[in-house]
Design a protein around this motif. Structure first.
Motif, PDB file in Angstrom:
ATOM      1  N   GLU A  84    -103.574 -24.313  45.271  1.00 32.32           N
ATOM      2  CA  GLU A  84    -103.425 -22.882  45.074  1.00 32.32           C
ATOM      3  C   GLU A  84    -102.472 -22.623  43.914  1.00 32.32           C
ATOM      4  OE1 GLU A  84    -102.180 -18.894  47.654  1.00 32.32           O
ATOM      5  OE2 GLU A  84    -102.342 -20.870  48.625  1.00 32.32           O
TER       6      GLU A  84
ATOM      7  N   VAL B 187    -105.575 -23.569  37.930  1.00 33.05           N
ATOM      8  CA  VAL B 187    -106.926 -23.354  37.425  1.00 33.05           C
ATOM      9  C   VAL B 187    -107.317 -24.549  36.573  1.00 33.05           C
ATOM     10  CG1 VAL B 187    -106.803 -20.842  37.447  1.00 33.05           C
ATOM     11  CG2 VAL B 187    -106.057 -22.094  35.404  1.00 33.05           C
TER      12      VAL B 187
ATOM     13  N   ASN C 278    -112.238 -21.768  44.678  1.00 33.30           N
ATOM     14  CA  ASN C 278    -111.187 -22.672  44.198  1.00 33.30           C
ATOM     15  C   ASN C 278    -111.588 -24.132  44.408  1.00 33.30           C
ATOM     16  OD1 ASN C 278    -108.595 -22.518  42.925  1.00 33.30           O
ATOM     17  ND2 ASN C 278    -107.660 -23.370  44.769  1.00 33.30           N
TER      18      ASN C 278
END
Length: 230
Positions: A157, A160, A186
């Motif tokens: 988390e 990217v 994700n």
């Protein structure tokens, strides 16, 4: 052909012939990469044909030897631990299944806040044939096989992907190789397929086959960079 010897005589039998695609290994895995570069994974490896012969004997090993086996098999995964395992040996269908839970404290690399890792976690084909300057014999691939891999990789988390891998597709007389990746929420979804064809090829094809295996080895170790989300 095999010779069967019996008390009252002998005869010749034909054993089962496995074509390239019948000698398969399918690997599916759910992998989580953590911010500290460790990973956790649940995976299933299903093997059949000649690949069944290579893997089925491990069911007779002790837990300690199994850990050593997997650490050697995935020698590029640092600090690998096997949390649990379960085997299913279907001798009638000639299929062997390995269900594993694994973790590694240092699979990825952290550098200046970025995480570097290879999405091809569990099946790297790095074999490259030796170079021969004056090849005199034909190229013989005694057994063909097919590997398919499907990994769903959850990234930490707040991170990217800094550029997706390009899709790869190679096809020639020796086989087929492809990689596709996509990002779903994700999660990085990684699919790979490798088919090697059995056959006898002229000596002039040796360098072409060697280059094919070099390309497979290069793409199989491709890396992805994760960066903090701004």
């Amino acid at each position: 052909n095999v010779l069967r010897i019996k008390p009252d005589g002998s005869d010749v039998l034909k054993t089962t012939k496995y074509n390239d695609a019948t000698n398969y290994q399918y690997t599916k895995a759910d992998v989580s990469i953590l911010e500290n570069a460790s990973i956790k994974a649940d995976l299933v490896i299903l093997s059949s044909g000649i690949q069944y012969d290579h893997r089925a004997p491990i069911e007779r090993e002790s837990s300690d030897k199994l850990t050593d086996y997997y650490r050697n098999y995935w020698s590029y995964i640092n600090n690998l631990n096997v949390d649990s395992y379960e085997f299913k040996n279907d001798k009638e269908s000639v299929e062997f299944s390995e269900s594993l839970q694994l973790n590694s404290a240092s699979y990825a690399t952290v550098n200046n806040g970025q995480i570097l890792f290879s999405p091809n976690v569990f099946n790297r084909n790095t074999y490259v044939p030796d170079r021969y300057r004056n090849r005199t014999l034909p190229l013989v691939i005694p057994r063909g096989y097919m590997d398919k891999d499907h990994y769903v990789i959850t990234i930490p988390e707040g991170y990217v992907i800094d550029g997706m891998l390009e899709d790869i597709k190679l096809e020639n007389k020796f086989g087929y190789y492809s990689i596709t990746t996509k990002l779903v929420d994700n999660k990085l979804v990684f699919d790979k397929e490798l088919l090697i064809k059995k056959g006898t090829y002229p000596k002039t094809d040796y360098e072409l086959y060697r280059q094919f295996r070099k390309d497979v080895s290069k793409y199989d170790t491709s890396m992805v960079v994760l960066k903090p989300q701004l």
